[in-house]
Write a protein that holds these residues in place. Structure first.
Motif, PDB file in Angstrom:
ATOM      1  N   TYR A  48      53.986  64.237  63.348  1.00 43.67           N
ATOM      2  CA  TYR A  48      54.296  63.517  62.112  1.00 43.67           C
ATOM      3  C   TYR A  48      55.177  62.304  62.419  1.00 43.67           C
ATOM      4  O   TYR A  48      55.896  62.278  63.415  1.00 43.67           O
ATOM      5  N   VAL A  49      55.098  61.323  61.546  1.00 42.29           N
ATOM      6  CA  VAL A  49      56.019  60.182  61.590  1.00 42.29           C
ATOM      7  C   VAL A  49      56.395  59.831  60.155  1.00 42.29           C
ATOM      8  O   VAL A  49      55.744  60.272  59.205  1.00 42.29           O
ATOM      9  N   LEU A  50      57.433  59.048  60.034  1.00 39.30           N
ATOM     10  CA  LEU A  50      57.751  58.502  58.714  1.00 39.30           C
ATOM     11  C   LEU A  50      57.030  57.175  58.569  1.00 39.30           C
ATOM     12  O   LEU A  50      57.144  56.300  59.438  1.00 39.30           O
TER      13      LEU A  50
ATOM     14  N   GLU B 136      57.534  58.038  53.910  1.00 35.18           N
ATOM     15  CA  GLU B 136      56.887  59.347  53.681  1.00 35.18           C
ATOM     16  C   GLU B 136      56.463  59.947  55.012  1.00 35.18           C
ATOM     17  O   GLU B 136      56.135  59.230  55.945  1.00 35.18           O
ATOM     18  N   MET B 137      56.410  61.283  55.031  1.00 33.16           N
ATOM     19  CA  MET B 137      55.873  61.956  56.213  1.00 33.16           C
ATOM     20  C   MET B 137      54.354  61.818  56.242  1.00 33.16           C
ATOM     21  O   MET B 137      53.696  62.013  55.230  1.00 33.16           O
ATOM     22  N   HIS B 138      53.843  61.455  57.396  1.00 30.13           N
ATOM     23  CA  HIS B 138      52.387  61.427  57.576  1.00 30.13           C
ATOM     24  C   HIS B 138      52.059  61.858  58.994  1.00 30.13           C
ATOM     25  O   HIS B 138      52.897  61.725  59.886  1.00 30.13           O
TER      26      HIS B 138
END
Lengths: 230, 190
Positions: free
Chosen positions: B109-111, B115-117
């Protein structure tokens, strides 16, 4: 005897977070008959839409419980809702109460918003009555385990489901208490901490499996290998 | 500019030919467009088996015509999504294909925009344009469709996105204007 129907959206089988949620909720509805339908099976096992629609007649409540798939409802789940909406007998479903539980990996509410709105539009289209719902993130951590065994990780989810069960038993709309409880879920876990922790897990699992988790197999001019009939 | 069109309308769906014609006028050959008529394709649904994440990262195990789309999805600089609107979301043909986007993402995940994606396996497209055809005008479902379009754009890390909703009975000129505006809004006009 009261009857509640669950429609479960996970297309993955029976050892899923969705099933864990349903199991937990069902166990808290003593004296209420619970019928469980899995959206992907409704089409896979022949067209069972009519039978599913029939099971809703005379039911007290329909619980829509589903994971999010690519920011929306999973295709089989959406197809069942669409088939019900298209059914010539849908008029008989008018007035049926509906509650929702939507879960996903992401923590932010906006990631589940499309699903909630779609469920509400489904209710409006079919004349069903939306009685509330809640959503939560980090659900892959359930990993198909019983919610009772997930300890502090899912404690606010359990408490929100407890409250949902109370509301169902008393024929009430979902209370604000359930929503307040679910908002405590992972409220103290900062994303800046969660993201590297999950990355470590992915890297560790990939190393153990001997795979390159960053592979780009569909990049143009690179051959696609390894597809199977799995 | 590599453009991927996922056309989820069948020949009998309202506005199908009008929208197709207008889109083709927006996509001259120089734009390197790959066009897929989803209702005519054999595409199974994602059953969340995890193969693309754990067993063979980035590869979908289903041997169907989605395999023809994946290489274009991986390199698309612009993605155009066309579909009927169902409960405010994408209709069945397109939604089934979108659920199969999973191999595009990494398990990490990354921001992204706060948002988290899931991290993307390939560079994200510059733009995503969503075109929805409603059975009848419905303000609430239209609002949800714009949300659904923006969520897909966020999911693939598109720099820009636009969406528009059309309804049966809409004049050809209005259809053209709305599609042109979407392309303009997404920074993708001719």
């Amino acid at each position: 005897m009261k009857r509640v129907v669950f429609l479960l959206g996970s297309p993955r089988g029976v050892k899923t977070g969705t099933e864990s949620i349903a199991n937990y909720l069902e166990a808290r509805l003593p004296g209420i008959e619970v019928q469980r339908w899995r959206a992907h099976q409704i089409f896979r096992d022949g067209d069972q839409v009519a039978a599913f629609g029939e099971s809703l007649r005379g039911a007290q409540l329909l619980v829509l419980c589903t994971p999010v798939y690519v920011h929306s409802l999973p295709w089989p789940f959406q197809e069942v809702l669409a088939a019900l909406d298209d059914s010539p007998n849908r008029g008989g479903l008018s007035g049926l109460n509906v509650m929702t539980v939507i879960h996903s990996g992401y923590l932010e509410d906006i990631q589940r918003q499309t699903c909630f709105e779609m469920c509400q539009h489904f209710c409006r289209e079919t004349g069903m009555v939306y009685r509330g719902g809640f959503g939560f993130g980090a659900s892959p951590l359930i990993d198909g385990r019983p919610l009772e065994s997930t300890g502090r990780l899912m404690r606010w989810v359990r408490r929100a489901l407890d409250e949902m069960a109370t509301c169902i038993a008393h024929d009430r709309e979902l209370s604000g208490k359930a929503t307040a409880l679910i908002h405590r879920h992972f409220a103290l876990m900062p994303r800046w901490l969660m993201i590297p922790l999950m990355k470590l897990k992915v890297e560790r699992d990939a190393k153990k499996a001997g795979v390159d988790y960053r592979a780009r197999p569909y990049a143009i001019d690179e051959p696609v290998t390894g597809t199977t009939d799995a | 500019m590599a453009t991927l069109v996922l056309f989820g309308l069948g020949a009998d769906d309202p506005l199908s030919s009008t929208v197709a014609e207008e889109l083709k006028s927006q996509l001259p050959e120089s734009l390197d467009a790959a066009w897929f008529d989803l209702p005519a394709m054999s595409i199974g649904y994602c059953n969340g088996c995890g193969y693309c994440g754990d067993t063979n990262p980035g590869i979908c195990c289903k041997r169907d015509q989605m395999q023809e789309i994946y290489p274009h999805l991986a390199r698309a600089a612009r993605i155009v999504l066309v579909s009927l609107v169902r409960f405010g979301g994408f209709g069945g043909h397109l939604k089934k294909a979108i659920d199969r986007f999973s191999p595009q993402g990494l398990g990490t995940y990354v921001l992204h925009n706060g948002e988290m994606h899931h991290e993307m396996r390939y560079p994200g497209p510059a733009s995503v344009i969503s075109i929805g055809i409603m059975r009848r005008e419905d303000e609430a479902e239209e609002k949800t469709f714009h949300l659904a379009g923006s969520r897909i754009a966020a999911c693939v890390f598109a720099e820009r996105s636009a969406s528009t909703v059309l309804a049966p009975g809409m004049a050809g000129e209005e259809v053209r204007s709305r599609i042109e505006n979407s392309f303009r809004e997404a920074g993708a006009s001719r």
